[in-house]
Design an enzyme around this catalytic site. Structure first.
Site, PDB file in Angstrom:
ATOM      1  N   HIS A 157      -6.872  10.016  -3.520  1.00 54.28           N
ATOM      2  CA  HIS A 157      -5.664   9.781  -3.211  1.00 54.28           C
ATOM      3  C   HIS A 157      -5.022   8.200  -2.669  1.00 54.28           C
ATOM      4  O   HIS A 157      -3.485   8.564  -2.616  1.00 54.28           O
ATOM      5  CB  HIS A 157      -4.676  10.613  -4.114  1.00 54.28           C
ATOM      6  CG  HIS A 157      -5.162  11.290  -4.942  1.00 54.28           C
ATOM      7  ND1 HIS A 157      -5.302  11.688  -6.428  1.00 54.28           N
ATOM      8  CD2 HIS A 157      -6.668  12.142  -4.819  1.00 54.28           C
ATOM      9  CE1 HIS A 157      -6.421  12.542  -6.826  1.00 54.28           C
ATOM     10  NE2 HIS A 157      -6.676  13.229  -5.892  1.00 54.28           N
ATOM     11  N   SER A 278      -1.926 -18.504   8.521  1.00 55.67           N
ATOM     12  CA  SER A 278      -0.959 -18.971   7.212  1.00 55.67           C
ATOM     13  C   SER A 278       0.375 -19.956   7.437  1.00 55.67           C
ATOM     14  O   SER A 278       0.276 -20.346   9.109  1.00 55.67           O
ATOM     15  CB  SER A 278       0.667 -17.442   7.253  1.00 55.67           C
ATOM     16  OG  SER A 278       1.432 -17.431   6.532  1.00 55.67           O
ATOM     17  N   LYS A 284       0.536 -14.148  10.999  1.00 57.15           N
ATOM     18  CA  LYS A 284      -0.248 -13.679  10.564  1.00 57.15           C
ATOM     19  C   LYS A 284      -1.941 -14.039  10.746  1.00 57.15           C
ATOM     20  O   LYS A 284      -2.129 -15.433  11.314  1.00 57.15           O
ATOM     21  CB  LYS A 284      -0.355 -13.951   8.943  1.00 57.15           C
ATOM     22  CG  LYS A 284       1.364 -13.500   8.070  1.00 57.15           C
ATOM     23  CD  LYS A 284       1.350 -13.709   6.707  1.00 57.15           C
ATOM     24  CE  LYS A 284       0.559 -12.546   6.205  1.00 57.15           C
ATOM     25  NZ  LYS A 284       0.928 -13.247   4.631  1.00 57.15           N
ATOM     26  N   GLU A 291     -10.708 -10.800  -0.184  1.00 55.23           N
ATOM     27  CA  GLU A 291      -9.677 -10.853  -1.282  1.00 55.23           C
ATOM     28  C   GLU A 291     -10.998 -11.946  -1.906  1.00 55.23           C
ATOM     29  O   GLU A 291     -10.140 -11.608  -3.472  1.00 55.23           O
ATOM     30  CB  GLU A 291      -8.555 -11.099  -0.942  1.00 55.23           C
ATOM     31  CG  GLU A 291      -7.177 -10.756   0.285  1.00 55.23           C
ATOM     32  CD  GLU A 291      -6.564 -11.991   0.580  1.00 55.23           C
ATOM     33  OE1 GLU A 291      -5.468 -12.298  -0.057  1.00 55.23           O
ATOM     34  OE2 GLU A 291      -6.590 -12.119   1.596  1.00 55.23           O
TER      35      GLU A 291
END
Ligand code: ARG
Length: 465
Positions: A157, A278, A284, A291
């Site tokens: 979970h 970024s 970042k 991804e």
């Protein structure tokens, strides 16, 4: 002008929009090497059976080799008016060698030709992916061995459940990928029958030798039913199903890399080579490769779904709908190949942060099960009761805002007076993982043994390849 390959009964050519919807050359040119290979095998067989002369077969083979070289070198002009790769090659062959080119298509149709070409392409692609999966598994095994004792939280979970090791976690993916390879090899084995010689759909009256072309093209045997041969795309659906399951494994792993590399988790760091910045937020480091691996699963499953739906409800045998198979097949299998390569790169690149993982493993009362097991083992309490006692001890620690090992013996005895100082031995994360020695468990010794077992199996395979 009507089509010069099949336009005998036609007076005029197609409407522009007809040509546009009908042509597949824009994408099926990818099949040129397979198409030429199949044609050479077919011509050699026709000559061996006395259906065409040996001279014609030799001239055809030379012409096909020249066309292959032209396409390899980017010197070939593809024509949309000629619809597809089959007719582009054959038309060029006529330009190069004259009328004997017209003998190549004896006892054959584009229906068995395209089934053959796509099969050969899928087979090559499955073999390539199989090899790539071996590389990825080797990379995972190496990192798992290195981190057999690196403690991290195991999750259910997405809540800390019990401590595991990073090596054990990576080895879970080795098992998944091994099953993916099994599915890919199964698909390859079932695929490996040659449709060539089924002709349009009914077979042919020429005395062809299908076993000869099958053997020349590396197939185990010819397909048994001519109708099935030209109507079947199971091999592509099966390859894409196997690819989809594999892509989902890669996507789950990619998702974990995204989570692990966040500032909040900080479990792993990807180097600059696998991160992007970024343009507006200078702090970042984005895990774009992970991804995109995650996203590729969407197009791979999409491709499989698209072809399933194209095939659904098609009467036997070949229908032009089936021309829509190629873009899905190419995209799905090429996307998977790219995703595997990127994942392999990330596995080799990522640097685990052992301190962060250990700290997280110790938080969230991850050794509560160890405490419950200790109560059962040492005090002889039934597990259900031990679970309850442990729950009360966890509540106590939680109320005080400390870990289980920070409670005093008296505090624990207040919940169950049988508890002895020995309990502190099982509350640490190292003892917890070391104790999980059951078959398939996370104990570092198990992980090392599993990594060694897989490393040997993968090395033996690399040697025999
Ligand atoms: N371009 C076609 C395809 O990809 C080749 C087969 C065409 N056969 C036919 N009978 N029109 O499916």
């Amino acid at each position: 002008m009507s089509n010069r390959m099949w336009g005998g009964r036609f007076e005029t050519g197609p409407a522009a929009i007809m040509e546009e919807i009908n042509a597949s050359i824009g994408f099926d040119q990818k099949l040129y090497a397979q198409d030429i290979r199949g044609s050479k095998a077919h011509a050699a067989m026709l000559a061996a059976r006395g259906i065409i002369s040996a001279e014609d077969a030799a001239t055809i083979a030379e012409g096909l080799d020249r066309i292959k070289a032209e396409i390899d070198d980017g010197r070939f002009t593809f024509s949309r008016a000629l619809e597809d790769i089959h007719m582009n090659v054959e038309s060029r062959l006529a330009e190069l060698i004259g009328p004997s080119a017209g003998r190549l298509h004896t006892a054959r149709s584009r229906n068995d030709q395209v089934a053959l070409d796509v099969k050969l392409w899928v087979r090559d692609s499955l073999d390539h992916i199989d090899g790539q999966l071996g590389d990825l598994m080797r990379a995972l095994v190496a990192r798992a061995d290195e981190h057999a004792g690196t403690v991290m939280p195991g999750f259910t979970h997405l809540q800390s459940a019990q401590p595991v090791t990073f090596g054990h976690h990576l080895m879970a993916y080795v098992e998944m990928l091994a099953r993916d390879r099994g599915r890919i090899r199964d698909a390859r084995a079932r695929l490996n029958e040659s449709p060539l010689g089924a002709a349009a759909l009914a077979g042919t009256s020429f005395p062809i030798d299908r076993a000869m072309t099958a053997a020349a093209l590396g197939f185990d045997r010819p397909t048994a039913n001519s109708l099935d041969s030209v109507a079947d795309r199971d091999f592509a659906l099966e390859a894409m199903s196997a690819a989809s399951i594999c892509a989902i494994h890669l996507s789950r792993f990619a998702e974990e890399i995204v989570i692990w590399s966040s500032a909040q988790f900080g479990f792993v760091r990807l180097s600059d080579a696998f991160s992007t910045g970024s343009s507006i937020m200078p702090q970042k480091r984005n895990p774009d490769a992970a991804e995109l691996v995650r996203a590729k699963s969407g197009r791979i499953v999409g491709g499989m779904t698209a072809l399933m739906i194209v095939m659904k409800g098609l009467p036997l045998t070949y229908q032009k709908d089936m021309q829509e198979d190629k873009e899905q097949i190419f995209d799905a299998l090429e996307s998977l190949s790219l995703a595997i390569a990127a994942t392999t790169g990330m596995v080799a690149d990522m640097q685990p942060n052992a301190e962060r993982m250990r700290a997280a493993a110790g938080s969230g009362y991850a050794t509560a099960t160890d405490l419950a097991d200790w109560l059962v083992r040492v005090l002889g309490i039934p597990f259900r009761e031990a679970h309850h006692v442990t729950g009360r001890i966890v509540a106590l620690a939680s109320a005080r805002g400390v870990g289980l090992e920070d409670l005093t013996l008296d505090e624990m005895r207040g919940v169950h007076d049988g508890i002895t100082p020995a309990v502190f031995q099982v509350l640490g994360v190292d003892r917890s993982v070391e104790s999980r020695t059951s078959h398939g468990g996370t104990a570092p010794a198990n992980v090392r043994a599993e990594a060694a077992r897989w490393a040997a199996a993968l090395a033996a395979e690399a040697e025999s390849a």
